[in-house]
Write a protein that holds these residues in place. Structure first.
Motif, PDB file in Angstrom:
ATOM      1  N   ASP A 114      24.905  55.551  60.209  1.00 32.84           N
ATOM      2  CA  ASP A 114      24.952  56.644  61.242  1.00 32.84           C
ATOM      3  C   ASP A 114      25.351  56.010  62.604  1.00 32.84           C
ATOM      4  OD1 ASP A 114      22.539  59.061  60.445  1.00 32.84           O
ATOM      5  OD2 ASP A 114      23.085  57.394  59.180  1.00 32.84           O
ATOM      6  N   ALA A 115      26.166  56.872  63.237  1.00 32.43           N
ATOM      7  CA  ALA A 115      26.657  56.664  64.686  1.00 32.43           C
ATOM      8  C   ALA A 115      25.974  57.540  65.497  1.00 32.43           C
ATOM      9  CB  ALA A 115      28.247  56.461  64.688  1.00 32.43           C
ATOM     10  N   PHE A 116      25.480  56.826  66.883  1.00 30.84           N
ATOM     11  CA  PHE A 116      24.712  57.665  67.737  1.00 30.84           C
ATOM     12  C   PHE A 116      25.638  58.101  68.514  1.00 30.84           C
ATOM     13  CE2 PHE A 116      21.137  54.990  66.499  1.00 30.84           C
ATOM     14  CZ  PHE A 116      20.056  55.875  66.355  1.00 30.84           C
ATOM     15  N   VAL A 117      25.616  59.487  68.740  1.00 31.15           N
ATOM     16  CA  VAL A 117      26.513  60.308  69.909  1.00 31.15           C
ATOM     17  C   VAL A 117      25.711  60.977  71.052  1.00 31.15           C
ATOM     18  CG1 VAL A 117      28.280  60.469  68.117  1.00 31.15           C
ATOM     19  CG2 VAL A 117      26.702  62.260  68.340  1.00 31.15           C
ATOM     20  N   PRO A 118      26.094  60.953  71.988  1.00 32.30           N
ATOM     21  CA  PRO A 118      25.306  61.638  72.937  1.00 32.30           C
ATOM     22  C   PRO A 118      25.637  63.114  72.990  1.00 32.30           C
ATOM     23  CG  PRO A 118      27.406  60.949  74.089  1.00 32.30           C
ATOM     24  CD  PRO A 118      27.339  60.403  72.783  1.00 32.30           C
ATOM     25  N   PHE A 164      34.651  62.473  72.414  1.00 35.68           N
ATOM     26  CA  PHE A 164      35.191  61.217  72.243  1.00 35.68           C
ATOM     27  C   PHE A 164      35.884  61.057  71.213  1.00 35.68           C
ATOM     28  CE2 PHE A 164      31.158  60.984  74.625  1.00 35.68           C
ATOM     29  CZ  PHE A 164      31.330  60.317  75.852  1.00 35.68           C
ATOM     30  N   GLU A 165      36.620  59.930  71.281  1.00 39.13           N
ATOM     31  CA  GLU A 165      37.633  59.485  69.954  1.00 39.13           C
ATOM     32  C   GLU A 165      36.623  59.138  68.894  1.00 39.13           C
ATOM     33  OE1 GLU A 165      40.960  59.540  69.690  1.00 39.13           O
ATOM     34  OE2 GLU A 165      41.291  60.412  71.826  1.00 39.13           O
ATOM     35  N   ARG A 166      37.085  59.285  67.634  1.00 37.22           N
ATOM     36  CA  ARG A 166      36.502  58.883  66.554  1.00 37.22           C
ATOM     37  C   ARG A 166      36.262  57.421  66.311  1.00 37.22           C
ATOM     38  NH1 ARG A 166      38.269  58.855  60.252  1.00 37.22           N
ATOM     39  NH2 ARG A 166      35.996  59.069  59.256  1.00 37.22           N
ATOM     40  N   SER A 167      37.331  56.591  66.918  1.00 40.31           N
ATOM     41  CA  SER A 167      37.110  55.131  66.949  1.00 40.31           C
ATOM     42  C   SER A 167      36.205  54.361  67.697  1.00 40.31           C
ATOM     43  CB  SER A 167      38.526  54.434  67.252  1.00 40.31           C
ATOM     44  OG  SER A 167      38.950  54.929  68.589  1.00 40.31           O
ATOM     45  N   LEU A 168      36.077  55.328  68.866  1.00 39.30           N
ATOM     46  CA  LEU A 168      34.825  54.961  69.696  1.00 39.30           C
ATOM     47  C   LEU A 168      33.429  55.151  69.189  1.00 39.30           C
ATOM     48  CD1 LEU A 168      34.147  53.681  72.507  1.00 39.30           C
ATOM     49  CD2 LEU A 168      34.180  56.262  73.333  1.00 39.30           C
ATOM     50  N   ILE A 169      33.413  56.345  68.634  1.00 43.46           N
ATOM     51  CA  ILE A 169      32.078  56.649  67.808  1.00 43.46           C
ATOM     52  C   ILE A 169      31.669  55.729  66.960  1.00 43.46           C
ATOM     53  CG2 ILE A 169      30.950  58.565  66.481  1.00 43.46           C
ATOM     54  CD1 ILE A 169      32.819  60.543  68.360  1.00 43.46           C
ATOM     55  N   LYS A 170      32.662  55.553  65.998  1.00 52.28           N
ATOM     56  CA  LYS A 170      32.511  54.540  65.032  1.00 52.28           C
ATOM     57  C   LYS A 170      32.046  53.052  65.232  1.00 52.28           C
ATOM     58  CE  LYS A 170      34.221  56.848  61.248  1.00 52.28           C
ATOM     59  NZ  LYS A 170      34.261  56.472  59.563  1.00 52.28           N
ATOM     60  N   ASP A 171      32.561  52.754  66.648  1.00 52.45           N
ATOM     61  CA  ASP A 171      32.404  51.421  67.107  1.00 52.45           C
ATOM     62  C   ASP A 171      31.041  51.602  67.845  1.00 52.45           C
ATOM     63  OD1 ASP A 171      34.440  50.280  66.041  1.00 52.45           O
ATOM     64  OD2 ASP A 171      35.873  50.619  67.807  1.00 52.45           O
ATOM     65  N   ALA A 172      30.369  52.452  68.159  1.00 56.37           N
ATOM     66  CA  ALA A 172      28.932  52.673  68.885  1.00 56.37           C
ATOM     67  C   ALA A 172      28.109  51.696  68.256  1.00 56.37           C
ATOM     68  CB  ALA A 172      28.418  53.867  68.771  1.00 56.37           C
ATOM     69  N   PRO A 173      27.215  50.892  68.872  1.00 53.33           N
ATOM     70  CA  PRO A 173      26.268  49.963  68.661  1.00 53.33           C
ATOM     71  C   PRO A 173      25.204  50.468  67.613  1.00 53.33           C
ATOM     72  CG  PRO A 173      26.009  50.097  71.056  1.00 53.33           C
ATOM     73  CD  PRO A 173      27.238  51.278  70.631  1.00 53.33           C
ATOM     74  N   ASP A 174      24.769  49.641  66.447  1.00 55.09           N
ATOM     75  CA  ASP A 174      24.312  50.168  65.450  1.00 55.09           C
ATOM     76  C   ASP A 174      22.893  49.843  65.574  1.00 55.09           C
ATOM     77  OD1 ASP A 174      23.428  50.855  62.925  1.00 55.09           O
ATOM     78  OD2 ASP A 174      24.619  49.622  61.647  1.00 55.09           O
ATOM     79  N   PHE A 175      21.906  50.655  65.706  1.00 54.58           N
ATOM     80  CA  PHE A 175      20.581  50.472  65.940  1.00 54.58           C
ATOM     81  C   PHE A 175      19.617  50.990  64.550  1.00 54.58           C
ATOM     82  CE2 PHE A 175      21.945  50.994  70.455  1.00 54.58           C
ATOM     83  CZ  PHE A 175      21.972  49.850  70.705  1.00 54.58           C
ATOM     84  N   GLY A 176      20.186  51.371  63.623  1.00 49.08           N
ATOM     85  CA  GLY A 176      19.481  51.950  62.601  1.00 49.08           C
ATOM     86  C   GLY A 176      18.860  53.264  63.014  1.00 49.08           C
ATOM     87  N   VAL A 177      18.334  54.108  61.887  1.00 51.57           N
ATOM     88  CA  VAL A 177      17.741  55.508  62.241  1.00 51.57           C
ATOM     89  C   VAL A 177      16.372  55.446  61.910  1.00 51.57           C
ATOM     90  CG1 VAL A 177      20.063  56.583  62.501  1.00 51.57           C
ATOM     91  CG2 VAL A 177      18.870  56.203  60.133  1.00 51.57           C
ATOM     92  N   TYR A 216      24.746  54.156  76.405  1.00 54.48           N
ATOM     93  CA  TYR A 216      25.167  54.951  77.794  1.00 54.48           C
ATOM     94  C   TYR A 216      26.528  54.211  78.220  1.00 54.48           C
ATOM     95  CZ  TYR A 216      21.760  58.625  78.478  1.00 54.48           C
ATOM     96  OH  TYR A 216      21.069  59.988  78.528  1.00 54.48           O
ATOM     97  N   HIS A 217      26.290  52.929  78.115  1.00 50.69           N
ATOM     98  CA  HIS A 217      27.547  51.988  78.503  1.00 50.69           C
ATOM     99  C   HIS A 217      28.605  52.097  77.661  1.00 50.69           C
ATOM    100  CE1 HIS A 217      29.539  48.650  80.273  1.00 50.69           C
ATOM    101  NE2 HIS A 217      29.370  48.170  79.234  1.00 50.69           N
ATOM    102  N   HIS A 218      28.286  52.142  76.431  1.00 53.87           N
ATOM    103  CA  HIS A 218      29.395  52.206  75.418  1.00 53.87           C
ATOM    104  C   HIS A 218      30.291  53.466  75.562  1.00 53.87           C
ATOM    105  CE1 HIS A 218      31.465  51.678  71.636  1.00 53.87           C
ATOM    106  NE2 HIS A 218      31.106  52.949  71.072  1.00 53.87           N
ATOM    107  N   TYR A 219      29.708  54.652  75.771  1.00 55.30           N
ATOM    108  CA  TYR A 219      30.388  55.875  76.001  1.00 55.30           C
ATOM    109  C   TYR A 219      30.746  55.867  77.346  1.00 55.30           C
ATOM    110  CZ  TYR A 219      29.238  57.028  71.397  1.00 55.30           C
ATOM    111  OH  TYR A 219      28.917  57.020  69.911  1.00 55.30           O
ATOM    112  N   GLY A 220      30.555  55.141  78.265  1.00 55.25           N
ATOM    113  CA  GLY A 220      31.116  55.144  79.935  1.00 55.25           C
ATOM    114  C   GLY A 220      30.134  56.290  80.295  1.00 55.25           C
ATOM    115  N   LEU A 221      29.125  56.737  80.139  1.00 55.91           N
ATOM    116  CA  LEU A 221      28.263  57.663  80.614  1.00 55.91           C
ATOM    117  C   LEU A 221      27.612  57.029  81.964  1.00 55.91           C
ATOM    118  CD1 LEU A 221      27.125  59.757  77.629  1.00 55.91           C
ATOM    119  CD2 LEU A 221      29.017  60.249  79.378  1.00 55.91           C
ATOM    120  N   ASP A 222      27.315  57.839  82.843  1.00 52.14           N
ATOM    121  CA  ASP A 222      26.642  57.245  84.051  1.00 52.14           C
ATOM    122  C   ASP A 222      24.974  57.682  83.654  1.00 52.14           C
ATOM    123  OD1 ASP A 222      25.865  56.672  86.547  1.00 52.14           O
ATOM    124  OD2 ASP A 222      25.996  58.526  87.345  1.00 52.14           O
ATOM    125  N   VAL A 223      24.287  56.885  84.046  1.00 54.44           N
ATOM    126  CA  VAL A 223      22.826  57.141  83.854  1.00 54.44           C
ATOM    127  C   VAL A 223      22.096  56.632  85.219  1.00 54.44           C
ATOM    128  CG1 VAL A 223      22.465  54.758  82.562  1.00 54.44           C
ATOM    129  CG2 VAL A 223      20.767  56.693  82.340  1.00 54.44           C
TER     130      VAL A 223
END
Length: 126
Positions: free
Chosen positions: A51-55, A70-83, A96-103
């Motif tokens: 599973d890939a986490f998406v915002p 976001f691009e599919r490749s960016l989504i598939k490269d998201a950190p894997d933390f399990g579900v 947040y950092h992976h997707y370049g989102l401001d927090v």
């Protein structure tokens, strides 16, 4: 994304990237502990993949599908933390950092409490 939607209604929806390419199916939805607002979706990216986490904040519901900007490749490269468990504050910040989102964090914020709790569907009730 619409914030008054029942997070359980997202589970099972197909998810597509910014170009309309299928990412997978929403497997789980994570809520912000402070607000109860759906914040992240775990999308099953294939039969034998993870599973890939998406915002959910920049994503949209369009014709009963989740459109993730976001691009599919960016989504598939998201950190894997399990579900199936809380996202720690550190994990959520990594996403947040992976997707370049401001927090923006309050100045008195500490990493003592978990947030990003799992929205329980009927099949996952404890």
């Amino acid at each position: 994304m619409q914030t008054d939607i029942d997070p359980r209604s997202l589970i099972g929806r197909k998810a597509f990237d910014r170009n309309g390419t299928k990412i997978g199916t929403v497997d789980e939805v994570y809520l912000d502990d402070a607000t109860g607002v759906p914040e992240w979706a775990a999308v099953r990216t294939g039969l034998f993949s993870r599973d890939a986490f998406v915002p959910l904040e920049p994503s949209e519901l369009v014709d009963d599908t989740l459109r993730v900007p976001f691009e599919r490749s960016l989504i598939k490269d998201a950190p894997d933390f399990g579900v199936g468990r809380h996202l720690s504050p550190e994990q959520e910040l990594q996403l947040y950092h992976h997707y370049g989102l401001d927090v923006s964090l309050p100045s008195d914020f500490t990493f003592q409490a978990d947030f990003g709790r799992l929205a329980k569907g009927e099949q996952n009730e404890e």
